[in-house]
Design a protein around this motif. Structure first.
Motif, PDB file in Angstrom:
ATOM      1  N   ALA A   1      14.700 -16.067 -10.497  1.00  0.00           N
ATOM      2  CA  ALA A   1      15.435 -15.832  -9.120  1.00  0.00           C
ATOM      3  C   ALA A   1      14.520 -16.293  -8.109  1.00  0.00           C
ATOM      4  N   GLU A   2      13.205 -15.836  -8.174  1.00  0.00           N
ATOM      5  CA  GLU A   2      12.386 -16.120  -7.222  1.00  0.00           C
ATOM      6  C   GLU A   2      12.180 -17.830  -7.262  1.00  0.00           C
ATOM      7  N   ASN A   3      11.747 -18.233  -8.475  1.00  0.00           N
ATOM      8  CA  ASN A   3      11.902 -19.815  -8.514  1.00  0.00           C
ATOM      9  C   ASN A   3      12.956 -20.664  -8.108  1.00  0.00           C
ATOM     10  N   ARG A   4      14.238 -20.069  -7.995  1.00  0.00           N
ATOM     11  CA  ARG A   4      15.436 -20.757  -7.655  1.00  0.00           C
ATOM     12  C   ARG A   4      15.386 -20.674  -6.092  1.00  0.00           C
ATOM     13  N   ALA A   5      15.113 -19.615  -5.787  1.00  0.00           N
ATOM     14  CA  ALA A   5      15.178 -19.284  -4.222  1.00  0.00           C
ATOM     15  C   ALA A   5      14.112 -20.502  -3.631  1.00  0.00           C
ATOM     16  N   ARG A   6      12.764 -20.765  -4.020  1.00  0.00           N
ATOM     17  CA  ARG A   6      12.085 -21.741  -3.878  1.00  0.00           C
ATOM     18  C   ARG A   6      12.570 -23.098  -3.895  1.00  0.00           C
ATOM     19  N   GLU A   7      13.355 -23.312  -4.995  1.00  0.00           N
ATOM     20  CA  GLU A   7      13.886 -24.400  -5.147  1.00  0.00           C
ATOM     21  C   GLU A   7      15.157 -24.685  -3.722  1.00  0.00           C
TER      22      GLU A   7
ATOM     23  N   SER B   1       6.704  -4.029  -6.748  1.00  0.00           N
ATOM     24  CA  SER B   1       5.410  -3.879  -6.148  1.00  0.00           C
ATOM     25  C   SER B   1       4.398  -4.696  -6.941  1.00  0.00           C
ATOM     26  N   SER B   2       4.582  -4.595  -8.219  1.00  0.00           N
ATOM     27  CA  SER B   2       3.588  -5.476  -9.102  1.00  0.00           C
ATOM     28  C   SER B   2       3.898  -7.028  -8.856  1.00  0.00           C
ATOM     29  N   MET B   3       5.168  -7.349  -8.542  1.00  0.00           N
ATOM     30  CA  MET B   3       5.347  -8.648  -8.430  1.00  0.00           C
ATOM     31  C   MET B   3       4.955  -9.316  -6.956  1.00  0.00           C
ATOM     32  N   GLY B   4       4.586  -8.511  -5.986  1.00  0.00           N
ATOM     33  CA  GLY B   4       3.925  -8.976  -4.732  1.00  0.00           C
ATOM     34  C   GLY B   4       5.000  -8.595  -3.564  1.00  0.00           C
ATOM     35  N   PHE B   5       5.936  -7.745  -3.957  1.00  0.00           N
ATOM     36  CA  PHE B   5       7.077  -7.492  -2.993  1.00  0.00           C
ATOM     37  C   PHE B   5       6.234  -6.395  -1.895  1.00  0.00           C
ATOM     38  N   VAL B   6       6.487  -6.465  -0.636  1.00  0.00           N
ATOM     39  CA  VAL B   6       5.987  -5.646   0.200  1.00  0.00           C
ATOM     40  C   VAL B   6       6.786  -4.560   0.801  1.00  0.00           C
ATOM     41  N   GLU B   7       6.665  -3.224   0.817  1.00  0.00           N
ATOM     42  CA  GLU B   7       7.453  -2.387   1.419  1.00  0.00           C
ATOM     43  C   GLU B   7       7.732  -2.690   2.990  1.00  0.00           C
ATOM     44  N   SER B   8       8.993  -2.776   3.304  1.00  0.00           N
ATOM     45  CA  SER B   8       9.148  -3.047   4.541  1.00  0.00           C
ATOM     46  C   SER B   8       9.811  -1.776   5.435  1.00  0.00           C
ATOM     47  N   GLY B   9      10.302  -0.904   4.533  1.00  0.00           N
ATOM     48  CA  GLY B   9      10.792   0.426   5.431  1.00  0.00           C
ATOM     49  C   GLY B   9      11.711   1.139   4.397  1.00  0.00           C
ATOM     50  N   ARG B  10      12.307   2.275   4.789  1.00  0.00           N
ATOM     51  CA  ARG B  10      13.014   3.157   4.142  1.00  0.00           C
ATOM     52  C   ARG B  10      14.182   3.691   5.095  1.00  0.00           C
ATOM     53  N   ILE B  11      15.275   3.788   4.529  1.00  0.00           N
ATOM     54  CA  ILE B  11      16.442   4.620   5.245  1.00  0.00           C
ATOM     55  C   ILE B  11      16.664   5.687   4.606  1.00  0.00           C
ATOM     56  N   PRO B  12      16.588   6.995   4.927  1.00  0.00           N
ATOM     57  CA  PRO B  12      17.120   8.032   4.308  1.00  0.00           C
ATOM     58  C   PRO B  12      18.405   8.219   4.086  1.00  0.00           C
ATOM     59  N   ASP B  13      18.973   9.125   3.080  1.00  0.00           N
ATOM     60  CA  ASP B  13      20.274   9.449   2.770  1.00  0.00           C
ATOM     61  C   ASP B  13      21.258   8.098   2.778  1.00  0.00           C
ATOM     62  N   TYR B  14      20.758   7.322   2.160  1.00  0.00           N
ATOM     63  CA  TYR B  14      21.258   5.729   2.010  1.00  0.00           C
ATOM     64  C   TYR B  14      22.364   5.568   1.069  1.00  0.00           C
ATOM     65  N   ALA B  15      22.119   6.080   0.127  1.00  0.00           N
ATOM     66  CA  ALA B  15      23.067   5.975  -1.201  1.00  0.00           C
ATOM     67  C   ALA B  15      23.207   7.588  -1.886  1.00  0.00           C
TER      68      ALA B  15
ATOM     69  N   THR C   1      16.669   4.820   0.503  1.00  0.00           N
ATOM     70  CA  THR C   1      16.399   3.536   0.067  1.00  0.00           C
ATOM     71  C   THR C   1      15.304   2.690   0.515  1.00  0.00           C
ATOM     72  N   VAL C   2      14.490   2.022  -0.196  1.00  0.00           N
ATOM     73  CA  VAL C   2      13.311   1.297   0.179  1.00  0.00           C
ATOM     74  C   VAL C   2      13.681  -0.177   0.264  1.00  0.00           C
ATOM     75  N   PHE C   3      13.354  -0.713   1.334  1.00  0.00           N
ATOM     76  CA  PHE C   3      13.587  -2.221   1.499  1.00  0.00           C
ATOM     77  C   PHE C   3      12.093  -2.978   1.368  1.00  0.00           C
ATOM     78  N   TYR C   4      12.114  -4.034   0.512  1.00  0.00           N
ATOM     79  CA  TYR C   4      11.175  -4.847   0.352  1.00  0.00           C
ATOM     80  C   TYR C   4      11.299  -6.269   0.813  1.00  0.00           C
ATOM     81  N   HIS C   5      10.222  -6.915   1.067  1.00  0.00           N
ATOM     82  CA  HIS C   5      10.241  -8.391   1.273  1.00  0.00           C
ATOM     83  C   HIS C   5       8.872  -9.064   0.603  1.00  0.00           C
ATOM     84  N   LYS C   6       9.143 -10.415   0.480  1.00  0.00           N
ATOM     85  CA  LYS C   6       8.217 -11.201  -0.089  1.00  0.00           C
ATOM     86  C   LYS C   6       8.471 -12.593   0.477  1.00  0.00           C
ATOM     87  N   ILE C   7       7.332 -12.860   1.010  1.00  0.00           N
ATOM     88  CA  ILE C   7       7.293 -14.425   1.633  1.00  0.00           C
ATOM     89  C   ILE C   7       6.697 -15.581   0.387  1.00  0.00           C
ATOM     90  N   LEU C   8       7.633 -16.337   0.161  1.00  0.00           N
ATOM     91  CA  LEU C   8       7.554 -17.278  -0.927  1.00  0.00           C
ATOM     92  C   LEU C   8       6.510 -18.365  -0.376  1.00  0.00           C
TER      93      LEU C   8
END
Length: 169
Positions: free
Chosen positions: A110-116, A137-151, A161-168
């Motif tokens: 999925a990451e490779n396709r996003a780059r493509e 985390s092991s794939m280089g995603f960085v925690e961006s924030g958390r929202i309590p009681d999300y799901a 829930t924990v939101f992550y991002h990764k700069i490609l």
């Protein structure tokens, strides 16, 4: 096991609908927080897959011996101010064969396709405390924030829930 896994993009769910539905029911029954609560009716799972694919949703499946053992979605943002980003959706691996590299292989595809597709930002979210947090985390995603009681979980408990991002690059 990993060398037996074949990752491929599918453009139509029609020929895979039964196996995809079985996978979805299995992972929800096993406690995955992917938008559904157990018990998931197989007809609801089928309906989900029937309505999934649009031009901005790319679906990858993982197969072993022609059996679907995992899937992940790449959602391409189509907003004018978001054409540089995409989102990972519903990473699933068969509970019987988790921790064998299937999720990682799907994420890499999925990451490779996003780059493509010219995407430079990849985002996702997952339930706090789930094993998927370690994978991301092991794939280089960085925690961006958390929202309590999300799901809500099957037992009625509300989870963050924990939101992550990764700069490609």
């Amino acid at each position: 096991m990993l060398n037996q896994v074949r990752i491929k993009e599918i453009k139509s769910v029609e020929e895979h609908i039964e196996k995809l539905s079985e996978l979805l029911v299995k992972v929800v029954e096993d406690g995955a927080s992917i938008g559904f609560l157990p018990p998931l009716n197989p007809s609801d799972a089928k309906k989900y897959w029937e309505n999934l694919l649009t031009p901005e949703v790319i679906l990858f499946i993982a197969e072993i011996n022609n059996e679907i053992v995992g899937s992940v979605q790449l959602h391409l943002c189509t907003k004018q101010n978001g054409m540089h980003r995409s989102e990972i959706g519903k990473l699933m691996a068969d509970p019987l064969i988790r921790r064998k590299g299937i999720g990682r292989s799907l994420m890499e595809q999925a990451e490779n396709r996003a780059r493509e597709e010219g995407r430079t930002l990849l985002v996702l979210d997952t339930r706090e405390g789930d094993p998927s947090n370690y994978l991301y985390s092991s794939m280089g995603f960085v925690e961006s924030g958390r929202i309590p009681d999300y799901a809500k979980s099957a037992n009625g408990e509300l989870n963050a829930t924990v939101f992550y991002h990764k700069i490609l690059t």
